[in-house]
Design a protein around this motif. Structure first.
Motif, PDB file in Angstrom:
ATOM      1  N   GLU A 144       1.194  -1.449   0.462  1.00 20.14           N
ATOM      2  CA  GLU A 144      -0.330   0.058  -0.249  1.00 20.14           C
ATOM      3  C   GLU A 144       0.990   1.201   0.086  1.00 20.14           C
ATOM      4  OE1 GLU A 144      -3.967  -0.182   2.150  1.00 20.14           O
ATOM      5  OE2 GLU A 144      -2.652  -1.360   3.566  1.00 20.14           O
ATOM      6  N   ARG A 150      -4.246  -1.367  -3.415  1.00 24.63           N
ATOM      7  CA  ARG A 150      -5.339  -0.702  -2.306  1.00 24.63           C
ATOM      8  C   ARG A 150      -6.056  -1.617  -1.900  1.00 24.63           C
ATOM      9  NH1 ARG A 150     -10.035  -0.072  -5.065  1.00 24.63           N
ATOM     10  NH2 ARG A 150     -10.519  -0.593  -7.242  1.00 24.63           N
ATOM     11  N   ARG A 151      -6.724  -0.412  -0.917  1.00 23.85           N
ATOM     12  CA  ARG A 151      -7.548  -1.598   0.370  1.00 23.85           C
ATOM     13  C   ARG A 151      -9.117  -1.230   0.502  1.00 23.85           C
ATOM     14  NH1 ARG A 151      -5.969  -2.635   6.346  1.00 23.85           N
ATOM     15  NH2 ARG A 151      -3.851  -1.623   5.554  1.00 23.85           N
ATOM     16  N   TYR A 162      -7.445  -6.944  -0.721  1.00 25.80           N
ATOM     17  CA  TYR A 162      -6.752  -5.932  -1.563  1.00 25.80           C
ATOM     18  C   TYR A 162      -6.642  -6.227  -2.598  1.00 25.80           C
ATOM     19  CZ  TYR A 162      -5.628  -6.180   3.691  1.00 25.80           C
ATOM     20  OH  TYR A 162      -5.409  -6.098   5.046  1.00 25.80           O
TER      21      TYR A 162
END
Length: 239
Positions: A144, A150-151, A162
């Motif tokens: 990240e 990205r989450r 993820y």
């Protein structure tokens, strides 16, 4: 120090500062913002020579709309059980390690790339890679930070997923350009200090470094923007 997003007026002040030849540090001080905020803003929007305040503001608004979390897929997590896929994932991991990415982080990245929709939970990564939750947690924090994943919050399952999306390498290139810009600025500052101290050879060395990194960073941003737009148009034509 004010929080929140940059306003259109902030962006116009950045543009004026760049036109006046101010450094990122000077511009950030005038805005009472972190230097990293100004550097990221400029490098995401054309670089110091092509930055346009109103255009940057519109582009930021478009990015904000695109980043609205999507509904998590309902299909079960894809399996990485086939021998051919496992072999490819292993080889891909080794190539990523060769670029300087730590092995555990490379394994998580390869796992996400070889999943069907590029989206897995921490528990799914633990199961596929057969590693500890702590190892996965450390890996995703690193990735990240490098803007390689990205989450997303899965509201239905109440857990994070993820994700690797279409813009992942675009964001990674911008992160690299921001680092080039920071190094270029530091090198130019060092050149000025050493030149004042009559260390002309060292000053010239740092000045050359700063100019090189500055030009490469600008070219990198322009190229990333161009090819991202080309690929976006290609994806739209296939839909």
């Amino acid at each position: 120090m004010p929080g929140g997003r940059l306003t259109q007026q902030d962006r116009r002040r950045i543009a004026v500062g760049l036109a006046d030849g101010l450094s990122y540090t000077e511009i950030a001080k005038g805005l009472d913002r972190p230097v990293s905020t100004v550097t990221r803003e400029v490098m995401r929007n054309g670089g110091p020579h092509d930055y346009r305040a109103d255009q940057a503001h519109r582009a930021t608004q478009r990015r904000a709309r695109r980043s609205t979390p999507r509904q998590a897929p309902q299909a079960p997590a894809p399996s990485v059980d086939s021998a051919r896929v496992r072999d490819f994932a292993d080889r891909f991991t080794e190539l990523l390690v060769a670029t300087g990415i730590p092995r555990m982080m490379a394994a998580v990245l390869a796992c996400l790339y070889t999943s069907e929709d590029g989206s897995l939970t921490a528990a799914e990564l633990v199961r596929v890679l057969q590693v500890s939750p702590a190892s996965v947690s450390k890996a995703v924090v690193y990735l990240e930070g490098q803007e390689l994943i990205r989450r997303e919050r899965d509201a239905r399952e109440r857990r994070d997923r993820y994700v690797i999306d279409e813009d992942v390498w675009f964001r990674a290139m911008l992160a690299s350009a921001r680092m080039n810009a920071a190094l270029a600025e530091a090198a130019q500052e060092g050149a000025e200090i050493l030149d004042a101290a009559t260390a002309t050879s060292a000053a010239a060395r740092l000045s050359d470094m700063g100019r090189f990194l500055d030009r490469v960073g600008q070219d990198l941003v322009r190229s990333a923007e161009h090819w991202r737009e080309v690929f976006v148009q290609e994806r739209r034509s296939r839909e």
